[in-house]
Scaffold this active site. Structure first.
Site, mmCIF file in Angstrom:
data_model
loop_
_atom_site.group_PDB
_atom_site.id
_atom_site.type_symbol
_atom_site.label_atom_id
_atom_site.label_comp_id
_atom_site.label_asym_id
_atom_site.label_seq_id
_atom_site.Cartn_x
_atom_site.Cartn_y
_atom_site.Cartn_z
ATOM 1 N N HIS A 157 0.830 -1.211 0.000
ATOM 2 C CA HIS A 157 0.000 0.000 0.000
ATOM 3 C C HIS A 157 0.863 1.259 0.000
ATOM 4 O O HIS A 157 0.672 2.153 -0.844
ATOM 5 C CB HIS A 157 -0.916 -0.019 1.231
ATOM 6 N N GLU A 158 1.782 1.348 0.940
ATOM 7 C CA GLU A 158 2.599 2.561 1.029
ATOM 8 C C GLU A 158 3.472 2.736 -0.204
ATOM 9 O O GLU A 158 3.752 3.859 -0.626
ATOM 10 C CB GLU A 158 3.448 2.537 2.305
#
Length: 693
Positions: free
Chosen positions: A480-481
């Site tokens: 995600h990041e």
């Protein structure tokens, strides 16, 4: 008496933050920067920026793009460089000295920002251009720049009279101090409430690596022979799913939920109610009924009503799914020799029992297949290479702001250098909770800069020599990041105002959520999910069970998220009059959750108010809904990738060019339509989260 140029030269010689960059990609020379360098550099940068703005507003000629917008875009570079350098450190390595600097800096930064945003002469020049926009010979990015600068200054209050501006500036400075205090209190209380265990038997169920991390955390605090479980930012904790000792689970969850609400110097109760009151007062001053109305007016949602409609539409089905899940968990407990009513600290543990019974799957046993370095290199990086052609080379010669932070150089498919990616994986007492991406340097053709982006996570660090084994949730967070990082790396714009992830708040999570898609993609999963000791791939039947169970426990997951989103909306939908009354935080939360039907004691909100950093010290006030709002686009995009062949360079190039690459230089929903060929549909999201009949 020395000249201004000579003075700046003298300061630069003594202060590396004021010296021309010497490292690749303008990476700050963190090895040379000391805490005492920051405030003098900020003061010099404030003065330089103010002088640059004055030069624009003093011009006697009528406004043009060349004499107003261009110098505005080149202004403030020193301040931006110093600020990004400092705030990277203040979030990831906030020593007591850095925290003190941030407290002193907060009102200064707010006052300076207001001096620009509320400058009447600057606003007149931009408004003049905006009024003549149709007659100006500008390209699409230039036109949008005029539109956005005008809209943002008007939204900030540039059109107010002088008395109102003075009041607004005082509110903004007070709020900046309060939000900094909230973050400082939360960091201290999170550290203070870390749970100490005297006997390893109390942590039965944890893996050897998890026990090693707990022992190392204790040793770091001078508690040799003990074990310390540090707290995550959100309410729950990964260890709750595997700890067999019910008392240990309760201790961890109770500590987590107590943060910021115990009285004493770290209590955030009064801080957050003051923040709510001042935000409501500011919204009224700016002509809005509430802070939520003010915030959403300049987001893709457009109004709190649109947000509330979506949250209410999802809350009912989510709560019903959670009740069915709860009944299944209680049935397991009722079959034990000494049954008891299910409580919040039991949910994750018995969820894994039900998962094992229904899917023959133990997710906690999967950690040996998720060794962090392999997940990074053969999963996260591999997917990016397959999709976009980019490659990564670690630069051990470049030092970031902390020894744990690693620097990678990123190259395009043609081997042309693109930028730097910094990964800071491990938790520490000086790092705020959660996970995030930020930029240290932003790309801009006008300034000739390339991107330097950072990903921060909070993975417990095992003892030296032990592998870092991730949970599936941590794998998801890493992907995600990195989606945010790709957005920051790929945005290719002329004007700094549109650089990187400078998009609407309720759009910014979209690229990062899309990047989670590749976690289970066969050619990606097969590449990184290898046993840390044997190298064997994750068994095919386990992969099939992971797919089969993707919607499992979504009632809980959706409910806890929606509950937090609704709390954010409830606080920030208060009018100035309502916020001025004395508010009992616990009673307010209870009433808000009951209002939307998410007041199940066994399913606590993902964040309670006193530790809800996203909205009371971060940039998500009245905007925590952004995750589910963006997930509508995300789920629809996943469908597009599946329909068009998945992990291919052609698909990656289209997504990069039409969405990630435009940064903030285009209306995000227009960019989405350009990519998808239509507006997003909500059905894929409903299907994903099991919110259909």
């Amino acid at each position: 008496m020395c000249s201004g140029a000579a003075r700046l030269t003298d300061m630069a010689n003594a202060n590396p933050l004021l010296s021309p960059p010497t490292l690749p990609y303008d990476l700050p020379d963190y090895a040379a920067i000391e805490p005492e360098h920051y405030l003098p550099a900020f003061r010099e940068a404030f003065a330089a920026h103010s002088a640059e703005i004055s030069a624009i507003t003093r011009a006697r000629s009528m406004p043009t793009f060349e004499n107003t917008m261009l110098p505005l875009e080149t202004s403030g570079k020193l301040l931006g460089d110093v600020a990004r350098t400092f705030y990277t450190v203040s979030s990831a390595d906030a020593t007591a000295e850095i925290q003190a600097i941030e407290e002193e800096l907060a009102p200064l930064m707010a006052a300076h920002q207001d001096s620009i945003d509320l400058d009447s002469a600057l606003f007149w020049r931009i408004r003049t251009l905006h009024d003549q926009l149709e007659a100006l010979d500008l390209d699409a990015e230039q036109r949008y720049l005029v539109q956005r600068r005008f809209r943002e200054m008007a939204h900030a209050g540039a059109g107010l009279d002088d008395a109102a501006k003075q009041e607004l500036t005082a509110l903004n400075q007070r709020l900046s101090t309060l939000t900094t205090t909230f973050e400082k209190n939360l960091l201290r209380d999170t550290n203070d409430l870390a749970v100490v265990f005297e006997d390893a038997a109390e942590l039965d169920g944890l893996s050897d690596g998890e026990l090693s991390a707990a022992a190392q955390a204790a040793a770091d605090r001078g508690l040799d022979g003990k074990w310390v479980v540090t707290l995550t930012l959100f309410t729950g904790h990964p260890y709750l799913s595997s700890l067999t000792n019910r008392t240990s689970r309760k201790r961890i969850l109770d500590a987590s939920r107590a943060r910021g609400s115990r009285g004493g110097e770290n209590d955030n109760t009064a801080v957050l109610t003051q923040i709510v009151r001042l935000r409501a007062e500011r919204a009224r001053l700016l002509g809005y009924d509430s802070h939520a109305a003010y915030v959403t007016a300049d987001e893709t949602a457009g109004s709190p009503g649109a947000v509330h409609d979506l949250l209410r539409r999802l809350a009912g089905p989510a709560a019903r799914n959670a009740e069915r899940e709860q009944a299944a968990l209680q049935a397991i407990i009722d079959g034990e020799p000494e049954p008891f009513p299910l409580e919040a600290h039991d949910w994750a543990f018995y969820t894994e029992k039900v998962r094992a019974a229904q899917y023959d799957l133990d997710r906690s046993a999967l950690r040996p297949w998720f060794e962090a370095e392999r997940v990074l290199q053969e999963g996260v990086f591999h997917a990016a290479t397959a999709l976009y052609g980019v490659t990564f080379t670690e630069r051990r010669d470049l030092r970031a702001y902390h020894p744990d932070a690693r620097v990678f150089e990123v190259f395009n498919a043609d081997s042309a250098p693109l930028g730097l990616f910094i990964l800071d994986l491990y938790t520490r007492d000086t790092k705020r909770g959660g996970a995030w991406m930020n930029s240290i340097v932003s790309q801009s053709r006008l300034r000739g800069t390339a991107p330097v982006v950072v990903n921060n996570l909070n993975v417990p660090k095992p003892a030296a020599g032990r592998p870092t084994l991730l949970t599936l949730d941590e794998v998801t967070t890493l992907f995600h990041e990195f989606g945010h990082a790709l957005h920051g790396l790929f945005a290719t714009v002329t004007y700094p105002h549109f650089a990187g992830t400078n998009v609407f708040r309720d759009f910014v999570e979209f690229p990062s959520q899309v990047n989670e898609m590749w976690i289970y993609w066969p050619e990606v999963l097969d590449n990184y999910a290898r046993h840390a000791e044997t190298g064997e791939p994750l068994p095919r039947d386990v992969v099939e069970k992971l797919h089969a169970s993707e919607a499992f426990n979504q009632g809980f997951a959706t409910s806890e998220y929606l509950a937090a989103s609704w709390l954010d909306q409830a606080w920030h939908s208060l009018t100035a009059e309502e916020a001025a009354s004395e508010i009992d935080v616990v009673a307010f939360e209870r009433a808000a959750l009951a209002d939307i039907g998410l007041d199940n004691p066994a399913v606590p909100t993902r964040y309670s108010s006193t530790y809800f950093a996203h909205v009371f010290s971060g940039g998500y006030s009245a905007g925590y809904y952004s995750y589910i709002w963006s997930e509508v686009l995300d789920a629809d995009t996943v469908e597009w990738f599946r329909e068009n062949g998945g992990l291919t360079r052609a698909n990656g190039d289209r997504f990069r060019t039409r969405l990630l690459g435009v940064g903030g230089s285009k209306d995000p929903l227009a960019a989405y339509r350009d990519f998808r060929g239509r507006d997003a549909e909500i059905q894929p999201l409903l299907d994903r989260r099991g919110l259909v009949a």
